[in-house]
Each structure stands twice: as structure tokens, then as C-alpha cells.
Design a protein around this motif. Structure first.
Motif, short mmCIF file in Angstrom:
data_model
loop_
_atom_site.label_atom_id
_atom_site.label_comp_id
_atom_site.label_asym_id
_atom_site.label_seq_id
_atom_site.Cartn_x
_atom_site.Cartn_y
_atom_site.Cartn_z
N ASN A 192 -18.28 -6.24 17.47
CA ASN A 192 -16.93 -5.52 17.63
C ASN A 192 -16.55 -5.52 19.06
OD1 ASN A 192 -14.77 -3.28 17.43
ND2 ASN A 192 -16.36 -2.33 18.59
N ILE A 193 -17.52 -5.26 19.88
CA ILE A 193 -17.19 -5.11 21.37
C ILE A 193 -16.75 -6.10 22.09
CG2 ILE A 193 -18.41 -4.28 23.78
CD1 ILE A 193 -17.77 -1.95 22.17
N VAL A 194 -17.29 -7.24 21.78
CA VAL A 194 -17.15 -8.67 22.46
C VAL A 194 -15.62 -9.17 22.28
CG1 VAL A 194 -17.70 -11.15 22.25
CG2 VAL A 194 -19.47 -9.53 22.41
N VAL A 195 -15.24 -8.81 20.87
CA VAL A 195 -13.98 -9.17 20.30
C VAL A 195 -12.80 -8.23 21.00
CG1 VAL A 195 -12.47 -9.41 18.27
CG2 VAL A 195 -14.58 -10.03 18.20
N THR A 196 -13.14 -6.74 21.01
CA THR A 196 -12.13 -5.99 21.32
C THR A 196 -11.98 -5.25 22.65
OG1 THR A 196 -13.61 -3.89 20.77
CG2 THR A 196 -12.16 -5.37 18.90
N PHE A 197 -13.16 -5.94 23.51
CA PHE A 197 -13.00 -5.11 25.13
C PHE A 197 -12.01 -5.33 25.69
CE2 PHE A 197 -14.37 -5.23 29.50
CZ PHE A 197 -14.98 -3.79 29.59
N PRO A 198 -10.96 -6.25 25.71
CA PRO A 198 -9.65 -6.34 26.59
C PRO A 198 -8.82 -5.29 25.94
CG PRO A 198 -10.53 -8.60 25.87
CD PRO A 198 -11.31 -7.86 25.28
N ILE A 199 -8.57 -5.01 24.75
CA ILE A 199 -7.76 -4.16 24.27
C ILE A 199 -8.31 -2.79 24.50
CG2 ILE A 199 -6.92 -3.17 22.16
CD1 ILE A 199 -7.39 -5.83 20.73
N GLN A 200 -9.53 -2.64 24.77
CA GLN A 200 -10.05 -1.28 25.22
C GLN A 200 -9.69 -0.76 26.51
OE1 GLN A 200 -11.39 1.57 23.83
NE2 GLN A 200 -11.67 2.22 25.94
N LYS A 201 -9.60 -1.93 27.32
CA LYS A 201 -9.34 -1.76 28.87
C LYS A 201 -7.75 -1.71 29.00
CE LYS A 201 -11.26 -3.29 32.29
NZ LYS A 201 -11.79 -4.37 33.48
N LEU A 246 -6.02 0.22 26.76
CA LEU A 246 -5.82 1.36 26.26
C LEU A 246 -6.44 2.42 27.38
CD1 LEU A 246 -5.69 3.47 23.73
CD2 LEU A 246 -7.91 2.93 23.13
N PHE A 247 -7.62 2.33 27.97
CA PHE A 247 -8.03 3.13 28.81
C PHE A 247 -7.17 3.43 30.15
CE2 PHE A 247 -10.24 3.51 33.17
CZ PHE A 247 -10.88 4.57 32.85
N ARG A 248 -6.48 2.24 30.43
CA ARG A 248 -5.51 2.46 31.52
C ARG A 248 -4.39 3.54 31.02
NH1 ARG A 248 -6.04 -1.57 35.65
NH2 ARG A 248 -8.49 -1.81 35.83
N GLN A 249 -3.91 3.31 29.88
CA GLN A 249 -2.97 4.32 29.28
C GLN A 249 -3.33 5.73 29.15
OE1 GLN A 249 -1.52 1.57 25.82
NE2 GLN A 249 0.27 2.39 26.39
N GLN A 250 -4.57 5.76 28.77
CA GLN A 250 -5.40 7.20 28.68
C GLN A 250 -5.39 7.91 29.96
OE1 GLN A 250 -9.00 6.52 26.37
NE2 GLN A 250 -7.98 6.91 24.56
N LEU A 251 -5.79 7.12 31.16
CA LEU A 251 -6.15 7.65 32.29
C LEU A 251 -4.79 7.85 33.02
CD1 LEU A 251 -8.41 8.46 34.16
CD2 LEU A 251 -8.41 6.14 35.40
N HIS A 252 -3.74 7.07 32.82
CA HIS A 252 -2.52 7.07 33.95
C HIS A 252 -1.28 7.35 33.05
CE1 HIS A 252 -5.05 5.44 37.06
NE2 HIS A 252 -5.47 4.46 36.23
N GLY A 253 -1.24 7.40 31.86
CA GLY A 253 -0.20 7.73 30.85
C GLY A 253 0.83 6.47 31.23
N VAL A 254 0.49 5.50 31.48
CA VAL A 254 1.41 4.35 31.50
C VAL A 254 1.76 3.48 30.23
CG1 VAL A 254 0.91 3.93 33.77
CG2 VAL A 254 -0.28 2.56 32.38
N ARG A 255 2.72 2.67 30.26
CA ARG A 255 2.93 2.18 29.00
C ARG A 255 2.20 0.61 28.98
NH1 ARG A 255 7.72 3.31 26.48
NH2 ARG A 255 9.24 4.64 27.69
N ALA A 256 2.00 0.26 28.00
CA ALA A 256 1.12 -0.88 27.45
C ALA A 256 1.66 -2.04 28.49
CB ALA A 256 1.21 -1.62 26.15
N ARG A 257 2.57 -2.29 28.47
CA ARG A 257 3.10 -3.45 29.68
C ARG A 257 2.62 -3.16 30.99
NH1 ARG A 257 9.37 -5.30 28.02
NH2 ARG A 257 8.94 -5.86 25.67
#
Length: 317
Positions: A54-63, A65-76
Motif C-alpha cells: 500500500n505505501i509504495v503505491v499511495t505515497f505520492p497521494i499522501q504527500k 494530502l499532507f500539504r493540504q492538511q498542513l497549509h489548507g491549500v487546494r489540491a492543485r
């Protein structure tokens, strides 16, 4: 519905042996592997391999998501930040979640089984305590035990936060810096939201995946069971991801801080709430991506776990 639906071997692994016996041994070398691991070890091994996949496949998506959680920015904007960081840093911070997830998912499934067996043995016959209650307690204990590995989430947060790129080089360097300059306590910053999240989410995951799978069309082949297990795990993971999303926001904010006072969860939540204009939509920014990531992640974990477990059970028999 029978309360034993929380048992992972009976709830989501009901594949007929005939459908798995053909070619099943080719998935794992060594016909005696299942027997060598024993009835306890196989749950840990299957959970660990499932988490690795799972981690190898989804890590870029997690990054993202993390930026959105931390900074409240849009996905783009989060994607643009990663593009500016460059491909060389896309998998920066992979090692902590790889170590953390492969271990915590192994603990999640393995300790749940072990705690369930021990607790059920301790319950006197005719005590009137429902098995569902005992297994729920086992799931909560397993989730609490997972929190021991909070330092890996802590390091992952620092390595993914672009504001710390110049200070922390990699996983070992980050651990050394935190321990030498701040001590062990700093590695456990954000522990409280992790504890609040892990116990209840484990109880719901193990308690509901059996009933959910029972509502899906009955499968008669290995592929059919694989699809059902993916759907079962994915639906639960996505729902729990949304339910506990604010706790993950609080955890990310708390763990992005290095040094200083340890602030209570409520205080961190109110800070984020004020910064985002008192908007629920802003607080849940990134939740839609988290929903899809959790759907994929827990679908992969549950399907891989159940497939490997089925193979090991057959090899051990």
C-alpha cells in the motif's frame, strides 16, 4: 447477526479451499511457510506485506494530502509545491511511513488476534459478556499499542514539510537531531491525537468489515473474494478517514512544530479553526483526496492481507 463477525479469519476470509488450492502455493515460495509461521505469526506477516504494498503505491497521494492538511491549500497548489520540489524529493520521507506502516498494520492485525484469543480465554463460560464486547476491547488495545510508533509519523511530518527541507536531511538525521537536541519526548509530539484516533478506528474497522462483506454479492472464486475484500476494506477506510480527519489535521499541525511547549489538542484545533476562518469546509480541506486515498489504501491492505492469509492457511494445513 452473529457477534463473531469481528474475527478476521471468519469474517473476511471465507474463500473456498478448492478455488485457492490451484496455484496458491506459487504466490509464496516454500510450501511449509504457513506452518513455519504458526497460527499467530501469519497475521503479523500478512499485515506487514499488505502495508508495504500500500505505501509504495499511495505515497505520492499522501504527500499531496499532507500539504493540504498542513497549509489548507487546494489540491492543485499542493501538486504544484511537489512539482517545484522536483522528482528527486517526491519520495522524500518514504522510509518513516514504510517502517511505521509495515509495523503498525502488522501490530493491528496480529495483536488484535492475540488480544482476542487471550481475552476470550479469560472470560468465564456463561459470564454473559458478548464476544463483540471482548473483541472490541481487543481492537482498542491493539490500536493503543500502535501508538508506540508515533515517532515515525513525527519524522514523516517533518520530512514532508517543505519548511524543514533545509534542516532535516533524511530519516536517520531527523531522528538524531530530535533526540540529541530535544530528547525522546519531542519524538512523541502529537501522541494524544494518535491515541484518540487509533483505538476507536480499530474497533470500528474490525467490528464492521465482516457485516459489510456479508452485504456484498457472494463470491465463488479467488478473484471474486479479492474484489469483495478490496471493497470491504476500502469502504471502511474511506469512511473512517473522513470521520477522524480533523484529528489528523491536529496531528499534522502539532508535529510540524519543532521545540517549544506541547500544546493541548483542543488548543491546536482552535488555532487551525481560527486560521481557516471558522469554516468547516476549510477544516476538512483535503478530505476528498483523503477519502480516495483511504479507499485505495485500505482496499489494498485488506485485499492483500486476506489473500496472503488464505494462502498461508492452506499451506499450514
Amino acid at each position: 447477526m452473529d457477534v463473531t463477525t469481528m474475527d478476521p479469519e471468519s469474517a473476511c476470509t471465507s474463500q473456498p479451499q478448492g478455488s485457492l488450492g490451484k496455484g496458491g502455493g506459487s504466490l509464496l515460495s516454500g510450501r511449509g511457510l504457513g506452518a513455519a509461521l504458526g497460527p499467530r505469526g501469519k497475521h503479523y506477516v500478512c499485515g506487514s506485506i499488505a502495508a508495504f504494498t500500500n505505501i509504495v503505491v499511495t505515497f505520492p497521494i499522501q504527500k499531496v494530502l499532507f500539504r493540504q492538511q498542513l497549509h489548507g491549500v487546494r489540491a492543485r497548489e499542493a501538486v504544484r509545491q511537489l512539482q517545484r520540489d522536483g522528482m528527486r524529493k517526491l519520495y522524500r520521507g518514504l522510509l518513516p511511513p514504510l517502517l511505521q506502516k509495515t509495523t503498525t498494520v502488522a501490530i493491528m492485525f496480529g495483536l488484535y488476534e492475540d488480544f482476542s484469543r487471550v481475552l476470550l480465554d479469560q472470560v468465564p463460560t456463561g459470564s454473559g459478556i458478548p464476544e463483540l464486547v471482548t473483541r472490541s476491547f481487543a481492537a482498542a488495545l491493539a490500536g493503543t499499542a500502535e501508538a508506540v510508533l508515533t515517532p515515525f509519523e513525527r519524522v514523516q511530518t517533518l520530512l514532508q514539510d517543505h519548511r524543514h527541507h533545509g534542516r532535516f536531511q533524511n530519516t536517520p538525521h531527523t531522528f538524531r537531531t530530535l533526540l540529541s537536541e530535544y530528547g525522546v519526548k519531542e519524538c512523541y509530539r502529537g501522541l494524544v491525537p494518535v491515541l484518540i484516533r487509533n483505538g476507536p478506528s480499530n474497533v470500528l474497522f474490525f467490528g464492521l468489515r465482516g457485516p459489510i462483506k456479508e452485504q456484498l454479492p457472494e463470491a465463488s472464486s479467488r478473484a471474486g473474494h479479492l474484489v469483495n475484500d478490496f471493497v470491504c476494506g476500502g469502504m471502511l477506510g474511506a469512511a473512517l478517514g473522513i470521520m477522524f480527519y480533523p484529528l489528523n489535521v491536529v496531528k499534522s499541525r502539532a508535529q510540524s512544530q519543532v521545540g517549544g511547549a506541547f500544546r493541548p489538542c483542543g488548543e491546536v484545533l482552535m488555532t487551525v479553526w481560527r486560521e481557516r476562518g471558522g469554516s468547516v469546509a476549510m477544516l476538512f480541506r483535503g478530505a476528498h483526496l483523503n477519502y480516495h486515498r483511504s479507499l485505495l489504501s485500505w482496499g489494498i491492505i485488506n485485499a492483500t492481507y486476506e489473500l496472503l492469509l488464505s494462502v498461508l492457511i492452506l499451506e499450514g494445513s
